[in-house]
Design a protein around this motif. Structure first.
Motif, PDB file in Angstrom:
ATOM      1  N   TYR A 136       0.853  -1.193   0.000  1.00  0.00           N
ATOM      2  CA  TYR A 136       0.000   0.000   0.000  1.00  0.00           C
ATOM      3  C   TYR A 136       0.887   1.241   0.000  1.00  0.00           C
ATOM      4  O   TYR A 136       1.652   1.453   0.953  1.00  0.00           O
ATOM      5  CB  TYR A 136      -0.902  -0.043   1.233  1.00  0.00           C
ATOM      6  N   LEU A 137       0.833   2.017  -1.063  1.00  0.00           N
ATOM      7  CA  LEU A 137       1.620   3.254  -1.211  1.00  0.00           C
ATOM      8  C   LEU A 137       3.110   3.037  -0.982  1.00  0.00           C
ATOM      9  O   LEU A 137       3.794   3.860  -0.374  1.00  0.00           O
ATOM     10  CB  LEU A 137       1.087   4.334  -0.245  1.00  0.00           C
ATOM     11  N   MET A 138       3.609   1.901  -1.465  1.00  0.00           N
ATOM     12  CA  MET A 138       5.020   1.582  -1.213  1.00  0.00           C
ATOM     13  C   MET A 138       5.955   2.103  -2.306  1.00  0.00           C
ATOM     14  O   MET A 138       7.171   2.081  -2.128  1.00  0.00           O
ATOM     15  CB  MET A 138       5.196   0.061  -1.070  1.00  0.00           C
ATOM     16  N   GLU A 139       5.409   2.578  -3.446  1.00  0.00           N
ATOM     17  CA  GLU A 139       6.267   2.921  -4.594  1.00  0.00           C
ATOM     18  C   GLU A 139       7.392   3.871  -4.198  1.00  0.00           C
ATOM     19  O   GLU A 139       8.545   3.668  -4.558  1.00  0.00           O
ATOM     20  CB  GLU A 139       5.441   3.554  -5.723  1.00  0.00           C
ATOM     21  N   ILE A 182       9.393   5.317   4.658  1.00  0.00           N
ATOM     22  CA  ILE A 182       9.097   4.590   5.896  1.00  0.00           C
ATOM     23  C   ILE A 182       8.081   3.516   5.558  1.00  0.00           C
ATOM     24  O   ILE A 182       7.100   3.783   4.855  1.00  0.00           O
ATOM     25  CB  ILE A 182       8.523   5.529   6.971  1.00  0.00           C
ATOM     26  N   CYS A 183       8.342   2.301   6.050  1.00  0.00           N
ATOM     27  CA  CYS A 183       7.415   1.200   5.781  1.00  0.00           C
ATOM     28  C   CYS A 183       6.741   0.766   7.077  1.00  0.00           C
ATOM     29  O   CYS A 183       7.400   0.272   7.984  1.00  0.00           O
ATOM     30  CB  CYS A 183       8.162   0.026   5.155  1.00  0.00           C
ATOM     31  N   GLY A 236       2.688  15.125   4.037  1.00  0.00           N
ATOM     32  CA  GLY A 236       3.883  15.108   3.205  1.00  0.00           C
ATOM     33  C   GLY A 236       4.926  14.062   3.572  1.00  0.00           C
ATOM     34  O   GLY A 236       6.049  14.094   3.073  1.00  0.00           O
ATOM     35  N   ILE A 237       4.568  13.135   4.439  1.00  0.00           N
ATOM     36  CA  ILE A 237       5.525  12.098   4.830  1.00  0.00           C
ATOM     37  C   ILE A 237       5.396  10.903   3.885  1.00  0.00           C
ATOM     38  O   ILE A 237       4.290  10.409   3.646  1.00  0.00           O
ATOM     39  CB  ILE A 237       5.274  11.646   6.288  1.00  0.00           C
ATOM     40  N   LYS A 238       6.514  10.461   3.344  1.00  0.00           N
ATOM     41  CA  LYS A 238       6.483   9.350   2.392  1.00  0.00           C
ATOM     42  C   LYS A 238       6.481   8.022   3.146  1.00  0.00           C
ATOM     43  O   LYS A 238       7.526   7.482   3.500  1.00  0.00           O
ATOM     44  CB  LYS A 238       7.665   9.438   1.432  1.00  0.00           C
ATOM     45  N   ASP A 297      16.166  -1.663   0.811  1.00  0.00           N
ATOM     46  CA  ASP A 297      17.130  -0.604   0.487  1.00  0.00           C
ATOM     47  C   ASP A 297      16.442   0.752   0.354  1.00  0.00           C
ATOM     48  O   ASP A 297      16.971   1.777   0.759  1.00  0.00           O
ATOM     49  CB  ASP A 297      17.873  -0.948  -0.807  1.00  0.00           C
ATOM     50  N   GLN A 298      15.225   0.715  -0.200  1.00  0.00           N
ATOM     51  CA  GLN A 298      14.479   1.944  -0.461  1.00  0.00           C
ATOM     52  C   GLN A 298      14.029   2.643   0.819  1.00  0.00           C
ATOM     53  O   GLN A 298      14.038   3.870   0.907  1.00  0.00           O
ATOM     54  CB  GLN A 298      13.266   1.563  -1.331  1.00  0.00           C
ATOM     55  N   CYS A 299      13.662   1.866   1.833  1.00  0.00           N
ATOM     56  CA  CYS A 299      13.121   2.456   3.063  1.00  0.00           C
ATOM     57  C   CYS A 299      14.231   2.676   4.083  1.00  0.00           C
ATOM     58  O   CYS A 299      15.165   1.897   4.172  1.00  0.00           O
ATOM     59  CB  CYS A 299      12.052   1.548   3.663  1.00  0.00           C
ATOM     60  N   LYS A 300      14.069   3.768   4.856  1.00  0.00           N
ATOM     61  CA  LYS A 300      15.088   3.995   5.879  1.00  0.00           C
ATOM     62  C   LYS A 300      14.704   3.363   7.213  1.00  0.00           C
ATOM     63  O   LYS A 300      15.548   3.185   8.084  1.00  0.00           O
ATOM     64  CB  LYS A 300      15.358   5.484   6.041  1.00  0.00           C
ATOM     65  N   ALA A 301      13.445   3.043   7.362  1.00  0.00           N
ATOM     66  CA  ALA A 301      13.022   2.428   8.623  1.00  0.00           C
ATOM     67  C   ALA A 301      11.708   1.683   8.440  1.00  0.00           C
ATOM     68  O   ALA A 301      10.921   1.992   7.544  1.00  0.00           O
ATOM     69  CB  ALA A 301      12.873   3.494   9.701  1.00  0.00           C
TER      70      ALA A 301
END
Lengths: 178, 352
Positions: free
Chosen positions: B242-245, B249-250, B272-274, B296-300
């Motif tokens: 869901y909205l992961m593109e 943050i996951c 505005g938070i991705k 790799d894409q997400c920082k946390a």
């Protein structure tokens, strides 16, 4: 109506969950996304009961209504508990035959309906929930009484279809209450 | 398309099971899953099936073993304390390689706990729950429609792999009503040459058994079973993204918490938070590759759970601890509020 978060609250036995189901089916017939979530357990057996109903144009996330747009309070503990949770600009429907105090909030629309008294006067003392629901259908834009037969046909069980007329009457009395 | 009707999650499970060809249900009442049994008690006699309220959860699961051995589709359901009682029987089903569907509509624990919703049986369910080396396939519905569709899928998977499939729901999912459509179900047809159906004097008797006194033989059954598990892990893992593109943050959550998390994510996006979400639909096999794809894409990562932090370990393993995973949880029957999750998203994202 983008999303309507509705919270019904009262005593177990007042028909809180039934009224919620009524609204959920009304939403379904209006083509909305809907969810209905009851309190369950000891509350159902005589304590406080409440039920979250969401009608929305969009897929529904959490089915839990923490901040209702509409609160229906059918006893004092429910009004005490949830009055402050209602969003600013929301609506509170109060059964004023059971709740003597006034709503303290000044940023919401309040409708005092002596639903229990009205229901008794019309010889249907167990349908105060549908009287106040009738008022709700009148005051909330997007809702109405066009689908009464179909909705009640679905939620009143087959062997109790004789109660459909009583429910319709109760809703109509509430709808026309000034 | 069929008509949408409003059903409780518990009722949707029961109706879907019947439509999937389950003609045998054994249960015992316990809040918050009692509507499964109540619904079965009304519907089964009308469709020529068997509803039996057993004298206990243990009796019910043993009746399940009996029917499963004949190759018929069979189900039982309970809530957390009752599932613990069924643990022995579930292990026997695994040891006998028998297909069955077991539903757990979780409540708070441990012990008798409470009756409000919980996700604290994650470890129990995904690790087997009973004794011995085995897995169940674990499906985690997040809507009433999925309560129905995953029950149907559960029967198909159980037959396909000859194993127990658990539906891991919770009190909220069981009690809530949503529109559901249960038409056009076509159960997977699986040949069951191993089933105890009578030899008809034409074949050798089949034996269904979990006792192997020779350790080398028992070891082989375990090795064989784990080959099957490896294949399942490669092919049957499911997750919703869901909205992961573009997510930095996951959030990850299953079942009811994923629903609450969606509210928080929508609000965070509006600010505005991705942020996005991975919702595992199969908890075993855990959809590791979906997580790794975004490691790799997400920082946390933030694991939202209604327990003291159980799935979080699978998330850490799935991303090989490449990024920090933070817990956002309530337990004991409490449900996290969207604001609590939003606050955690902001904290992790370093947003004031």
């Amino acid at each position: 109506m983008a999303t309507l978060n509705i919270l019904y609250a009262g005593f177990g036995g007042q028909g809180i969950l039934f009224s919620g189901r009524f609204l959920a089916y009304e939403g379904l017939l209006l083509g909305k996304q809907v969810s209905w979530l009851p309190s369950y357990g000891p509350e159902m057996r005589g304590g406080t009961a409440n039920c979250s109903v969401i009608l929305s144009d969009d897929p529904i996330g959490s089915p839990i209504v923490d901040k209702p747009d509409i609160l229906v309070a059918m006893n004092l503990p429910s009004l005490d508990k949830y009055e402050d949770a209602v969003v600013s600009g929301g609506k509170i429907f109060v059964d004023s035959s059971l709740i003597e105090r006034k709503v303290k909030r000044t940023d919401v629309d309040v409708y005092y309906v002596p639903a229990t008294k009205i229901a008794s006067e019309h010889d249907m003392p167990t349908l105060a929930n549908m009287v106040i629901t009738g008022k709700l259908l009148k005051e909330v834009s997007g809702l109405g009484i066009d689908n009464l037969d179909e909705v009640l046909g679905k939620i009143v069980s087959a062997r109790r279809q004789n109660l459909v007329e009583y429910n319709k009457k109760a809703i109509n009395v509430g709808y026309t209450f000034q | 398309m069929g008509e949408k009707v409003l059903m409780k999650g518990n009722e949707a499970i029961a109706e879907a099971a019947i439509r999937a060809g389950c003609m045998h249900y054994f249960g015992y009442p316990i809040t918050p899953q009692t509507e499964v049994a109540a619904y079965m008690s009304k519907r089964m006699p009308k469709v020529g099936g068997v509803f039996l309220q057993a004298e206990s959860e243990i009796a019910a699961i043993n009746m399940v073993i009996g029917v499963a051995a004949t190759g018929k589709r069979v189900m039982t359901s309970s809530s957390s304390p009752g599932i613990s009682l069924k643990g022995e029987g579930i292990s026997y089903l695994a040891g006998c390689d028998l297909p069955a569907v077991v539903v757990n509509v979780q409540r708070g624990g441990p012990g008798l706990g409470g009756i409000q919703p919980s996700q604290a049986d994650y470890w129990q369910t995904t690790r087997g729950g009973g004794h011995g080396d085995y897995h169940n396939i674990v499906l985690a519905p997040a809507s009433v429609q999925e309560m129905a569709s995953l029950t149907v899928r559960g029967f198909d998977l159980a037959d396909k792999y000859r194993m127990v499939v658990m539906i891991l729901a919770d009190g909220t999912m069981g009690q809530m009503m949503e529109p559901v459509e249960i038409d056009n179900i076509e159960p997977l047809k699986v040949e069951k040459p191993w089933a105890l159906t009578g030899t008809g004097m034409k074949r050798k008797p089949n034996i269904v058994n979990s006792l192997y006194l020779k350790p080398n033989e028992l070891e082989k059954t375990n090795f064989d079973r784990y080959k099957k598990y490896t294949k399942i892990a490669e092919t049957e893992a499911l997750a919703e993204e869901y909205l992961m593109e573009d997510a930095e943050i996951c959030v990850t959550a299953f079942g009811i918490t994923s629903r609450v998390a969606k509210n928080a994510i929508k609000e965070a996006r509006a600010q505005g938070i991705k942020v996005g979400m991975i919702r595992p639909i199969t908890l075993w096999p855990f959809p590791k590759s979906t997580y790794m794809k975004h490691a790799d894409q997400c920082k946390a990562f933030i694991s939202v759970e209604m327990n003291m932090g159980q799935m979080i370990e699978d998330v850490q393993l799935a991303i090989e601890c490449k990024k920090p995973v933070t817990l956002c949880n309530r337990t004991g029957g409490m449900i996290p509020k969207p604001e609590e999750i939003l606050a955690k998203i902001k904290e992790v994202g370093g947003v004031k």
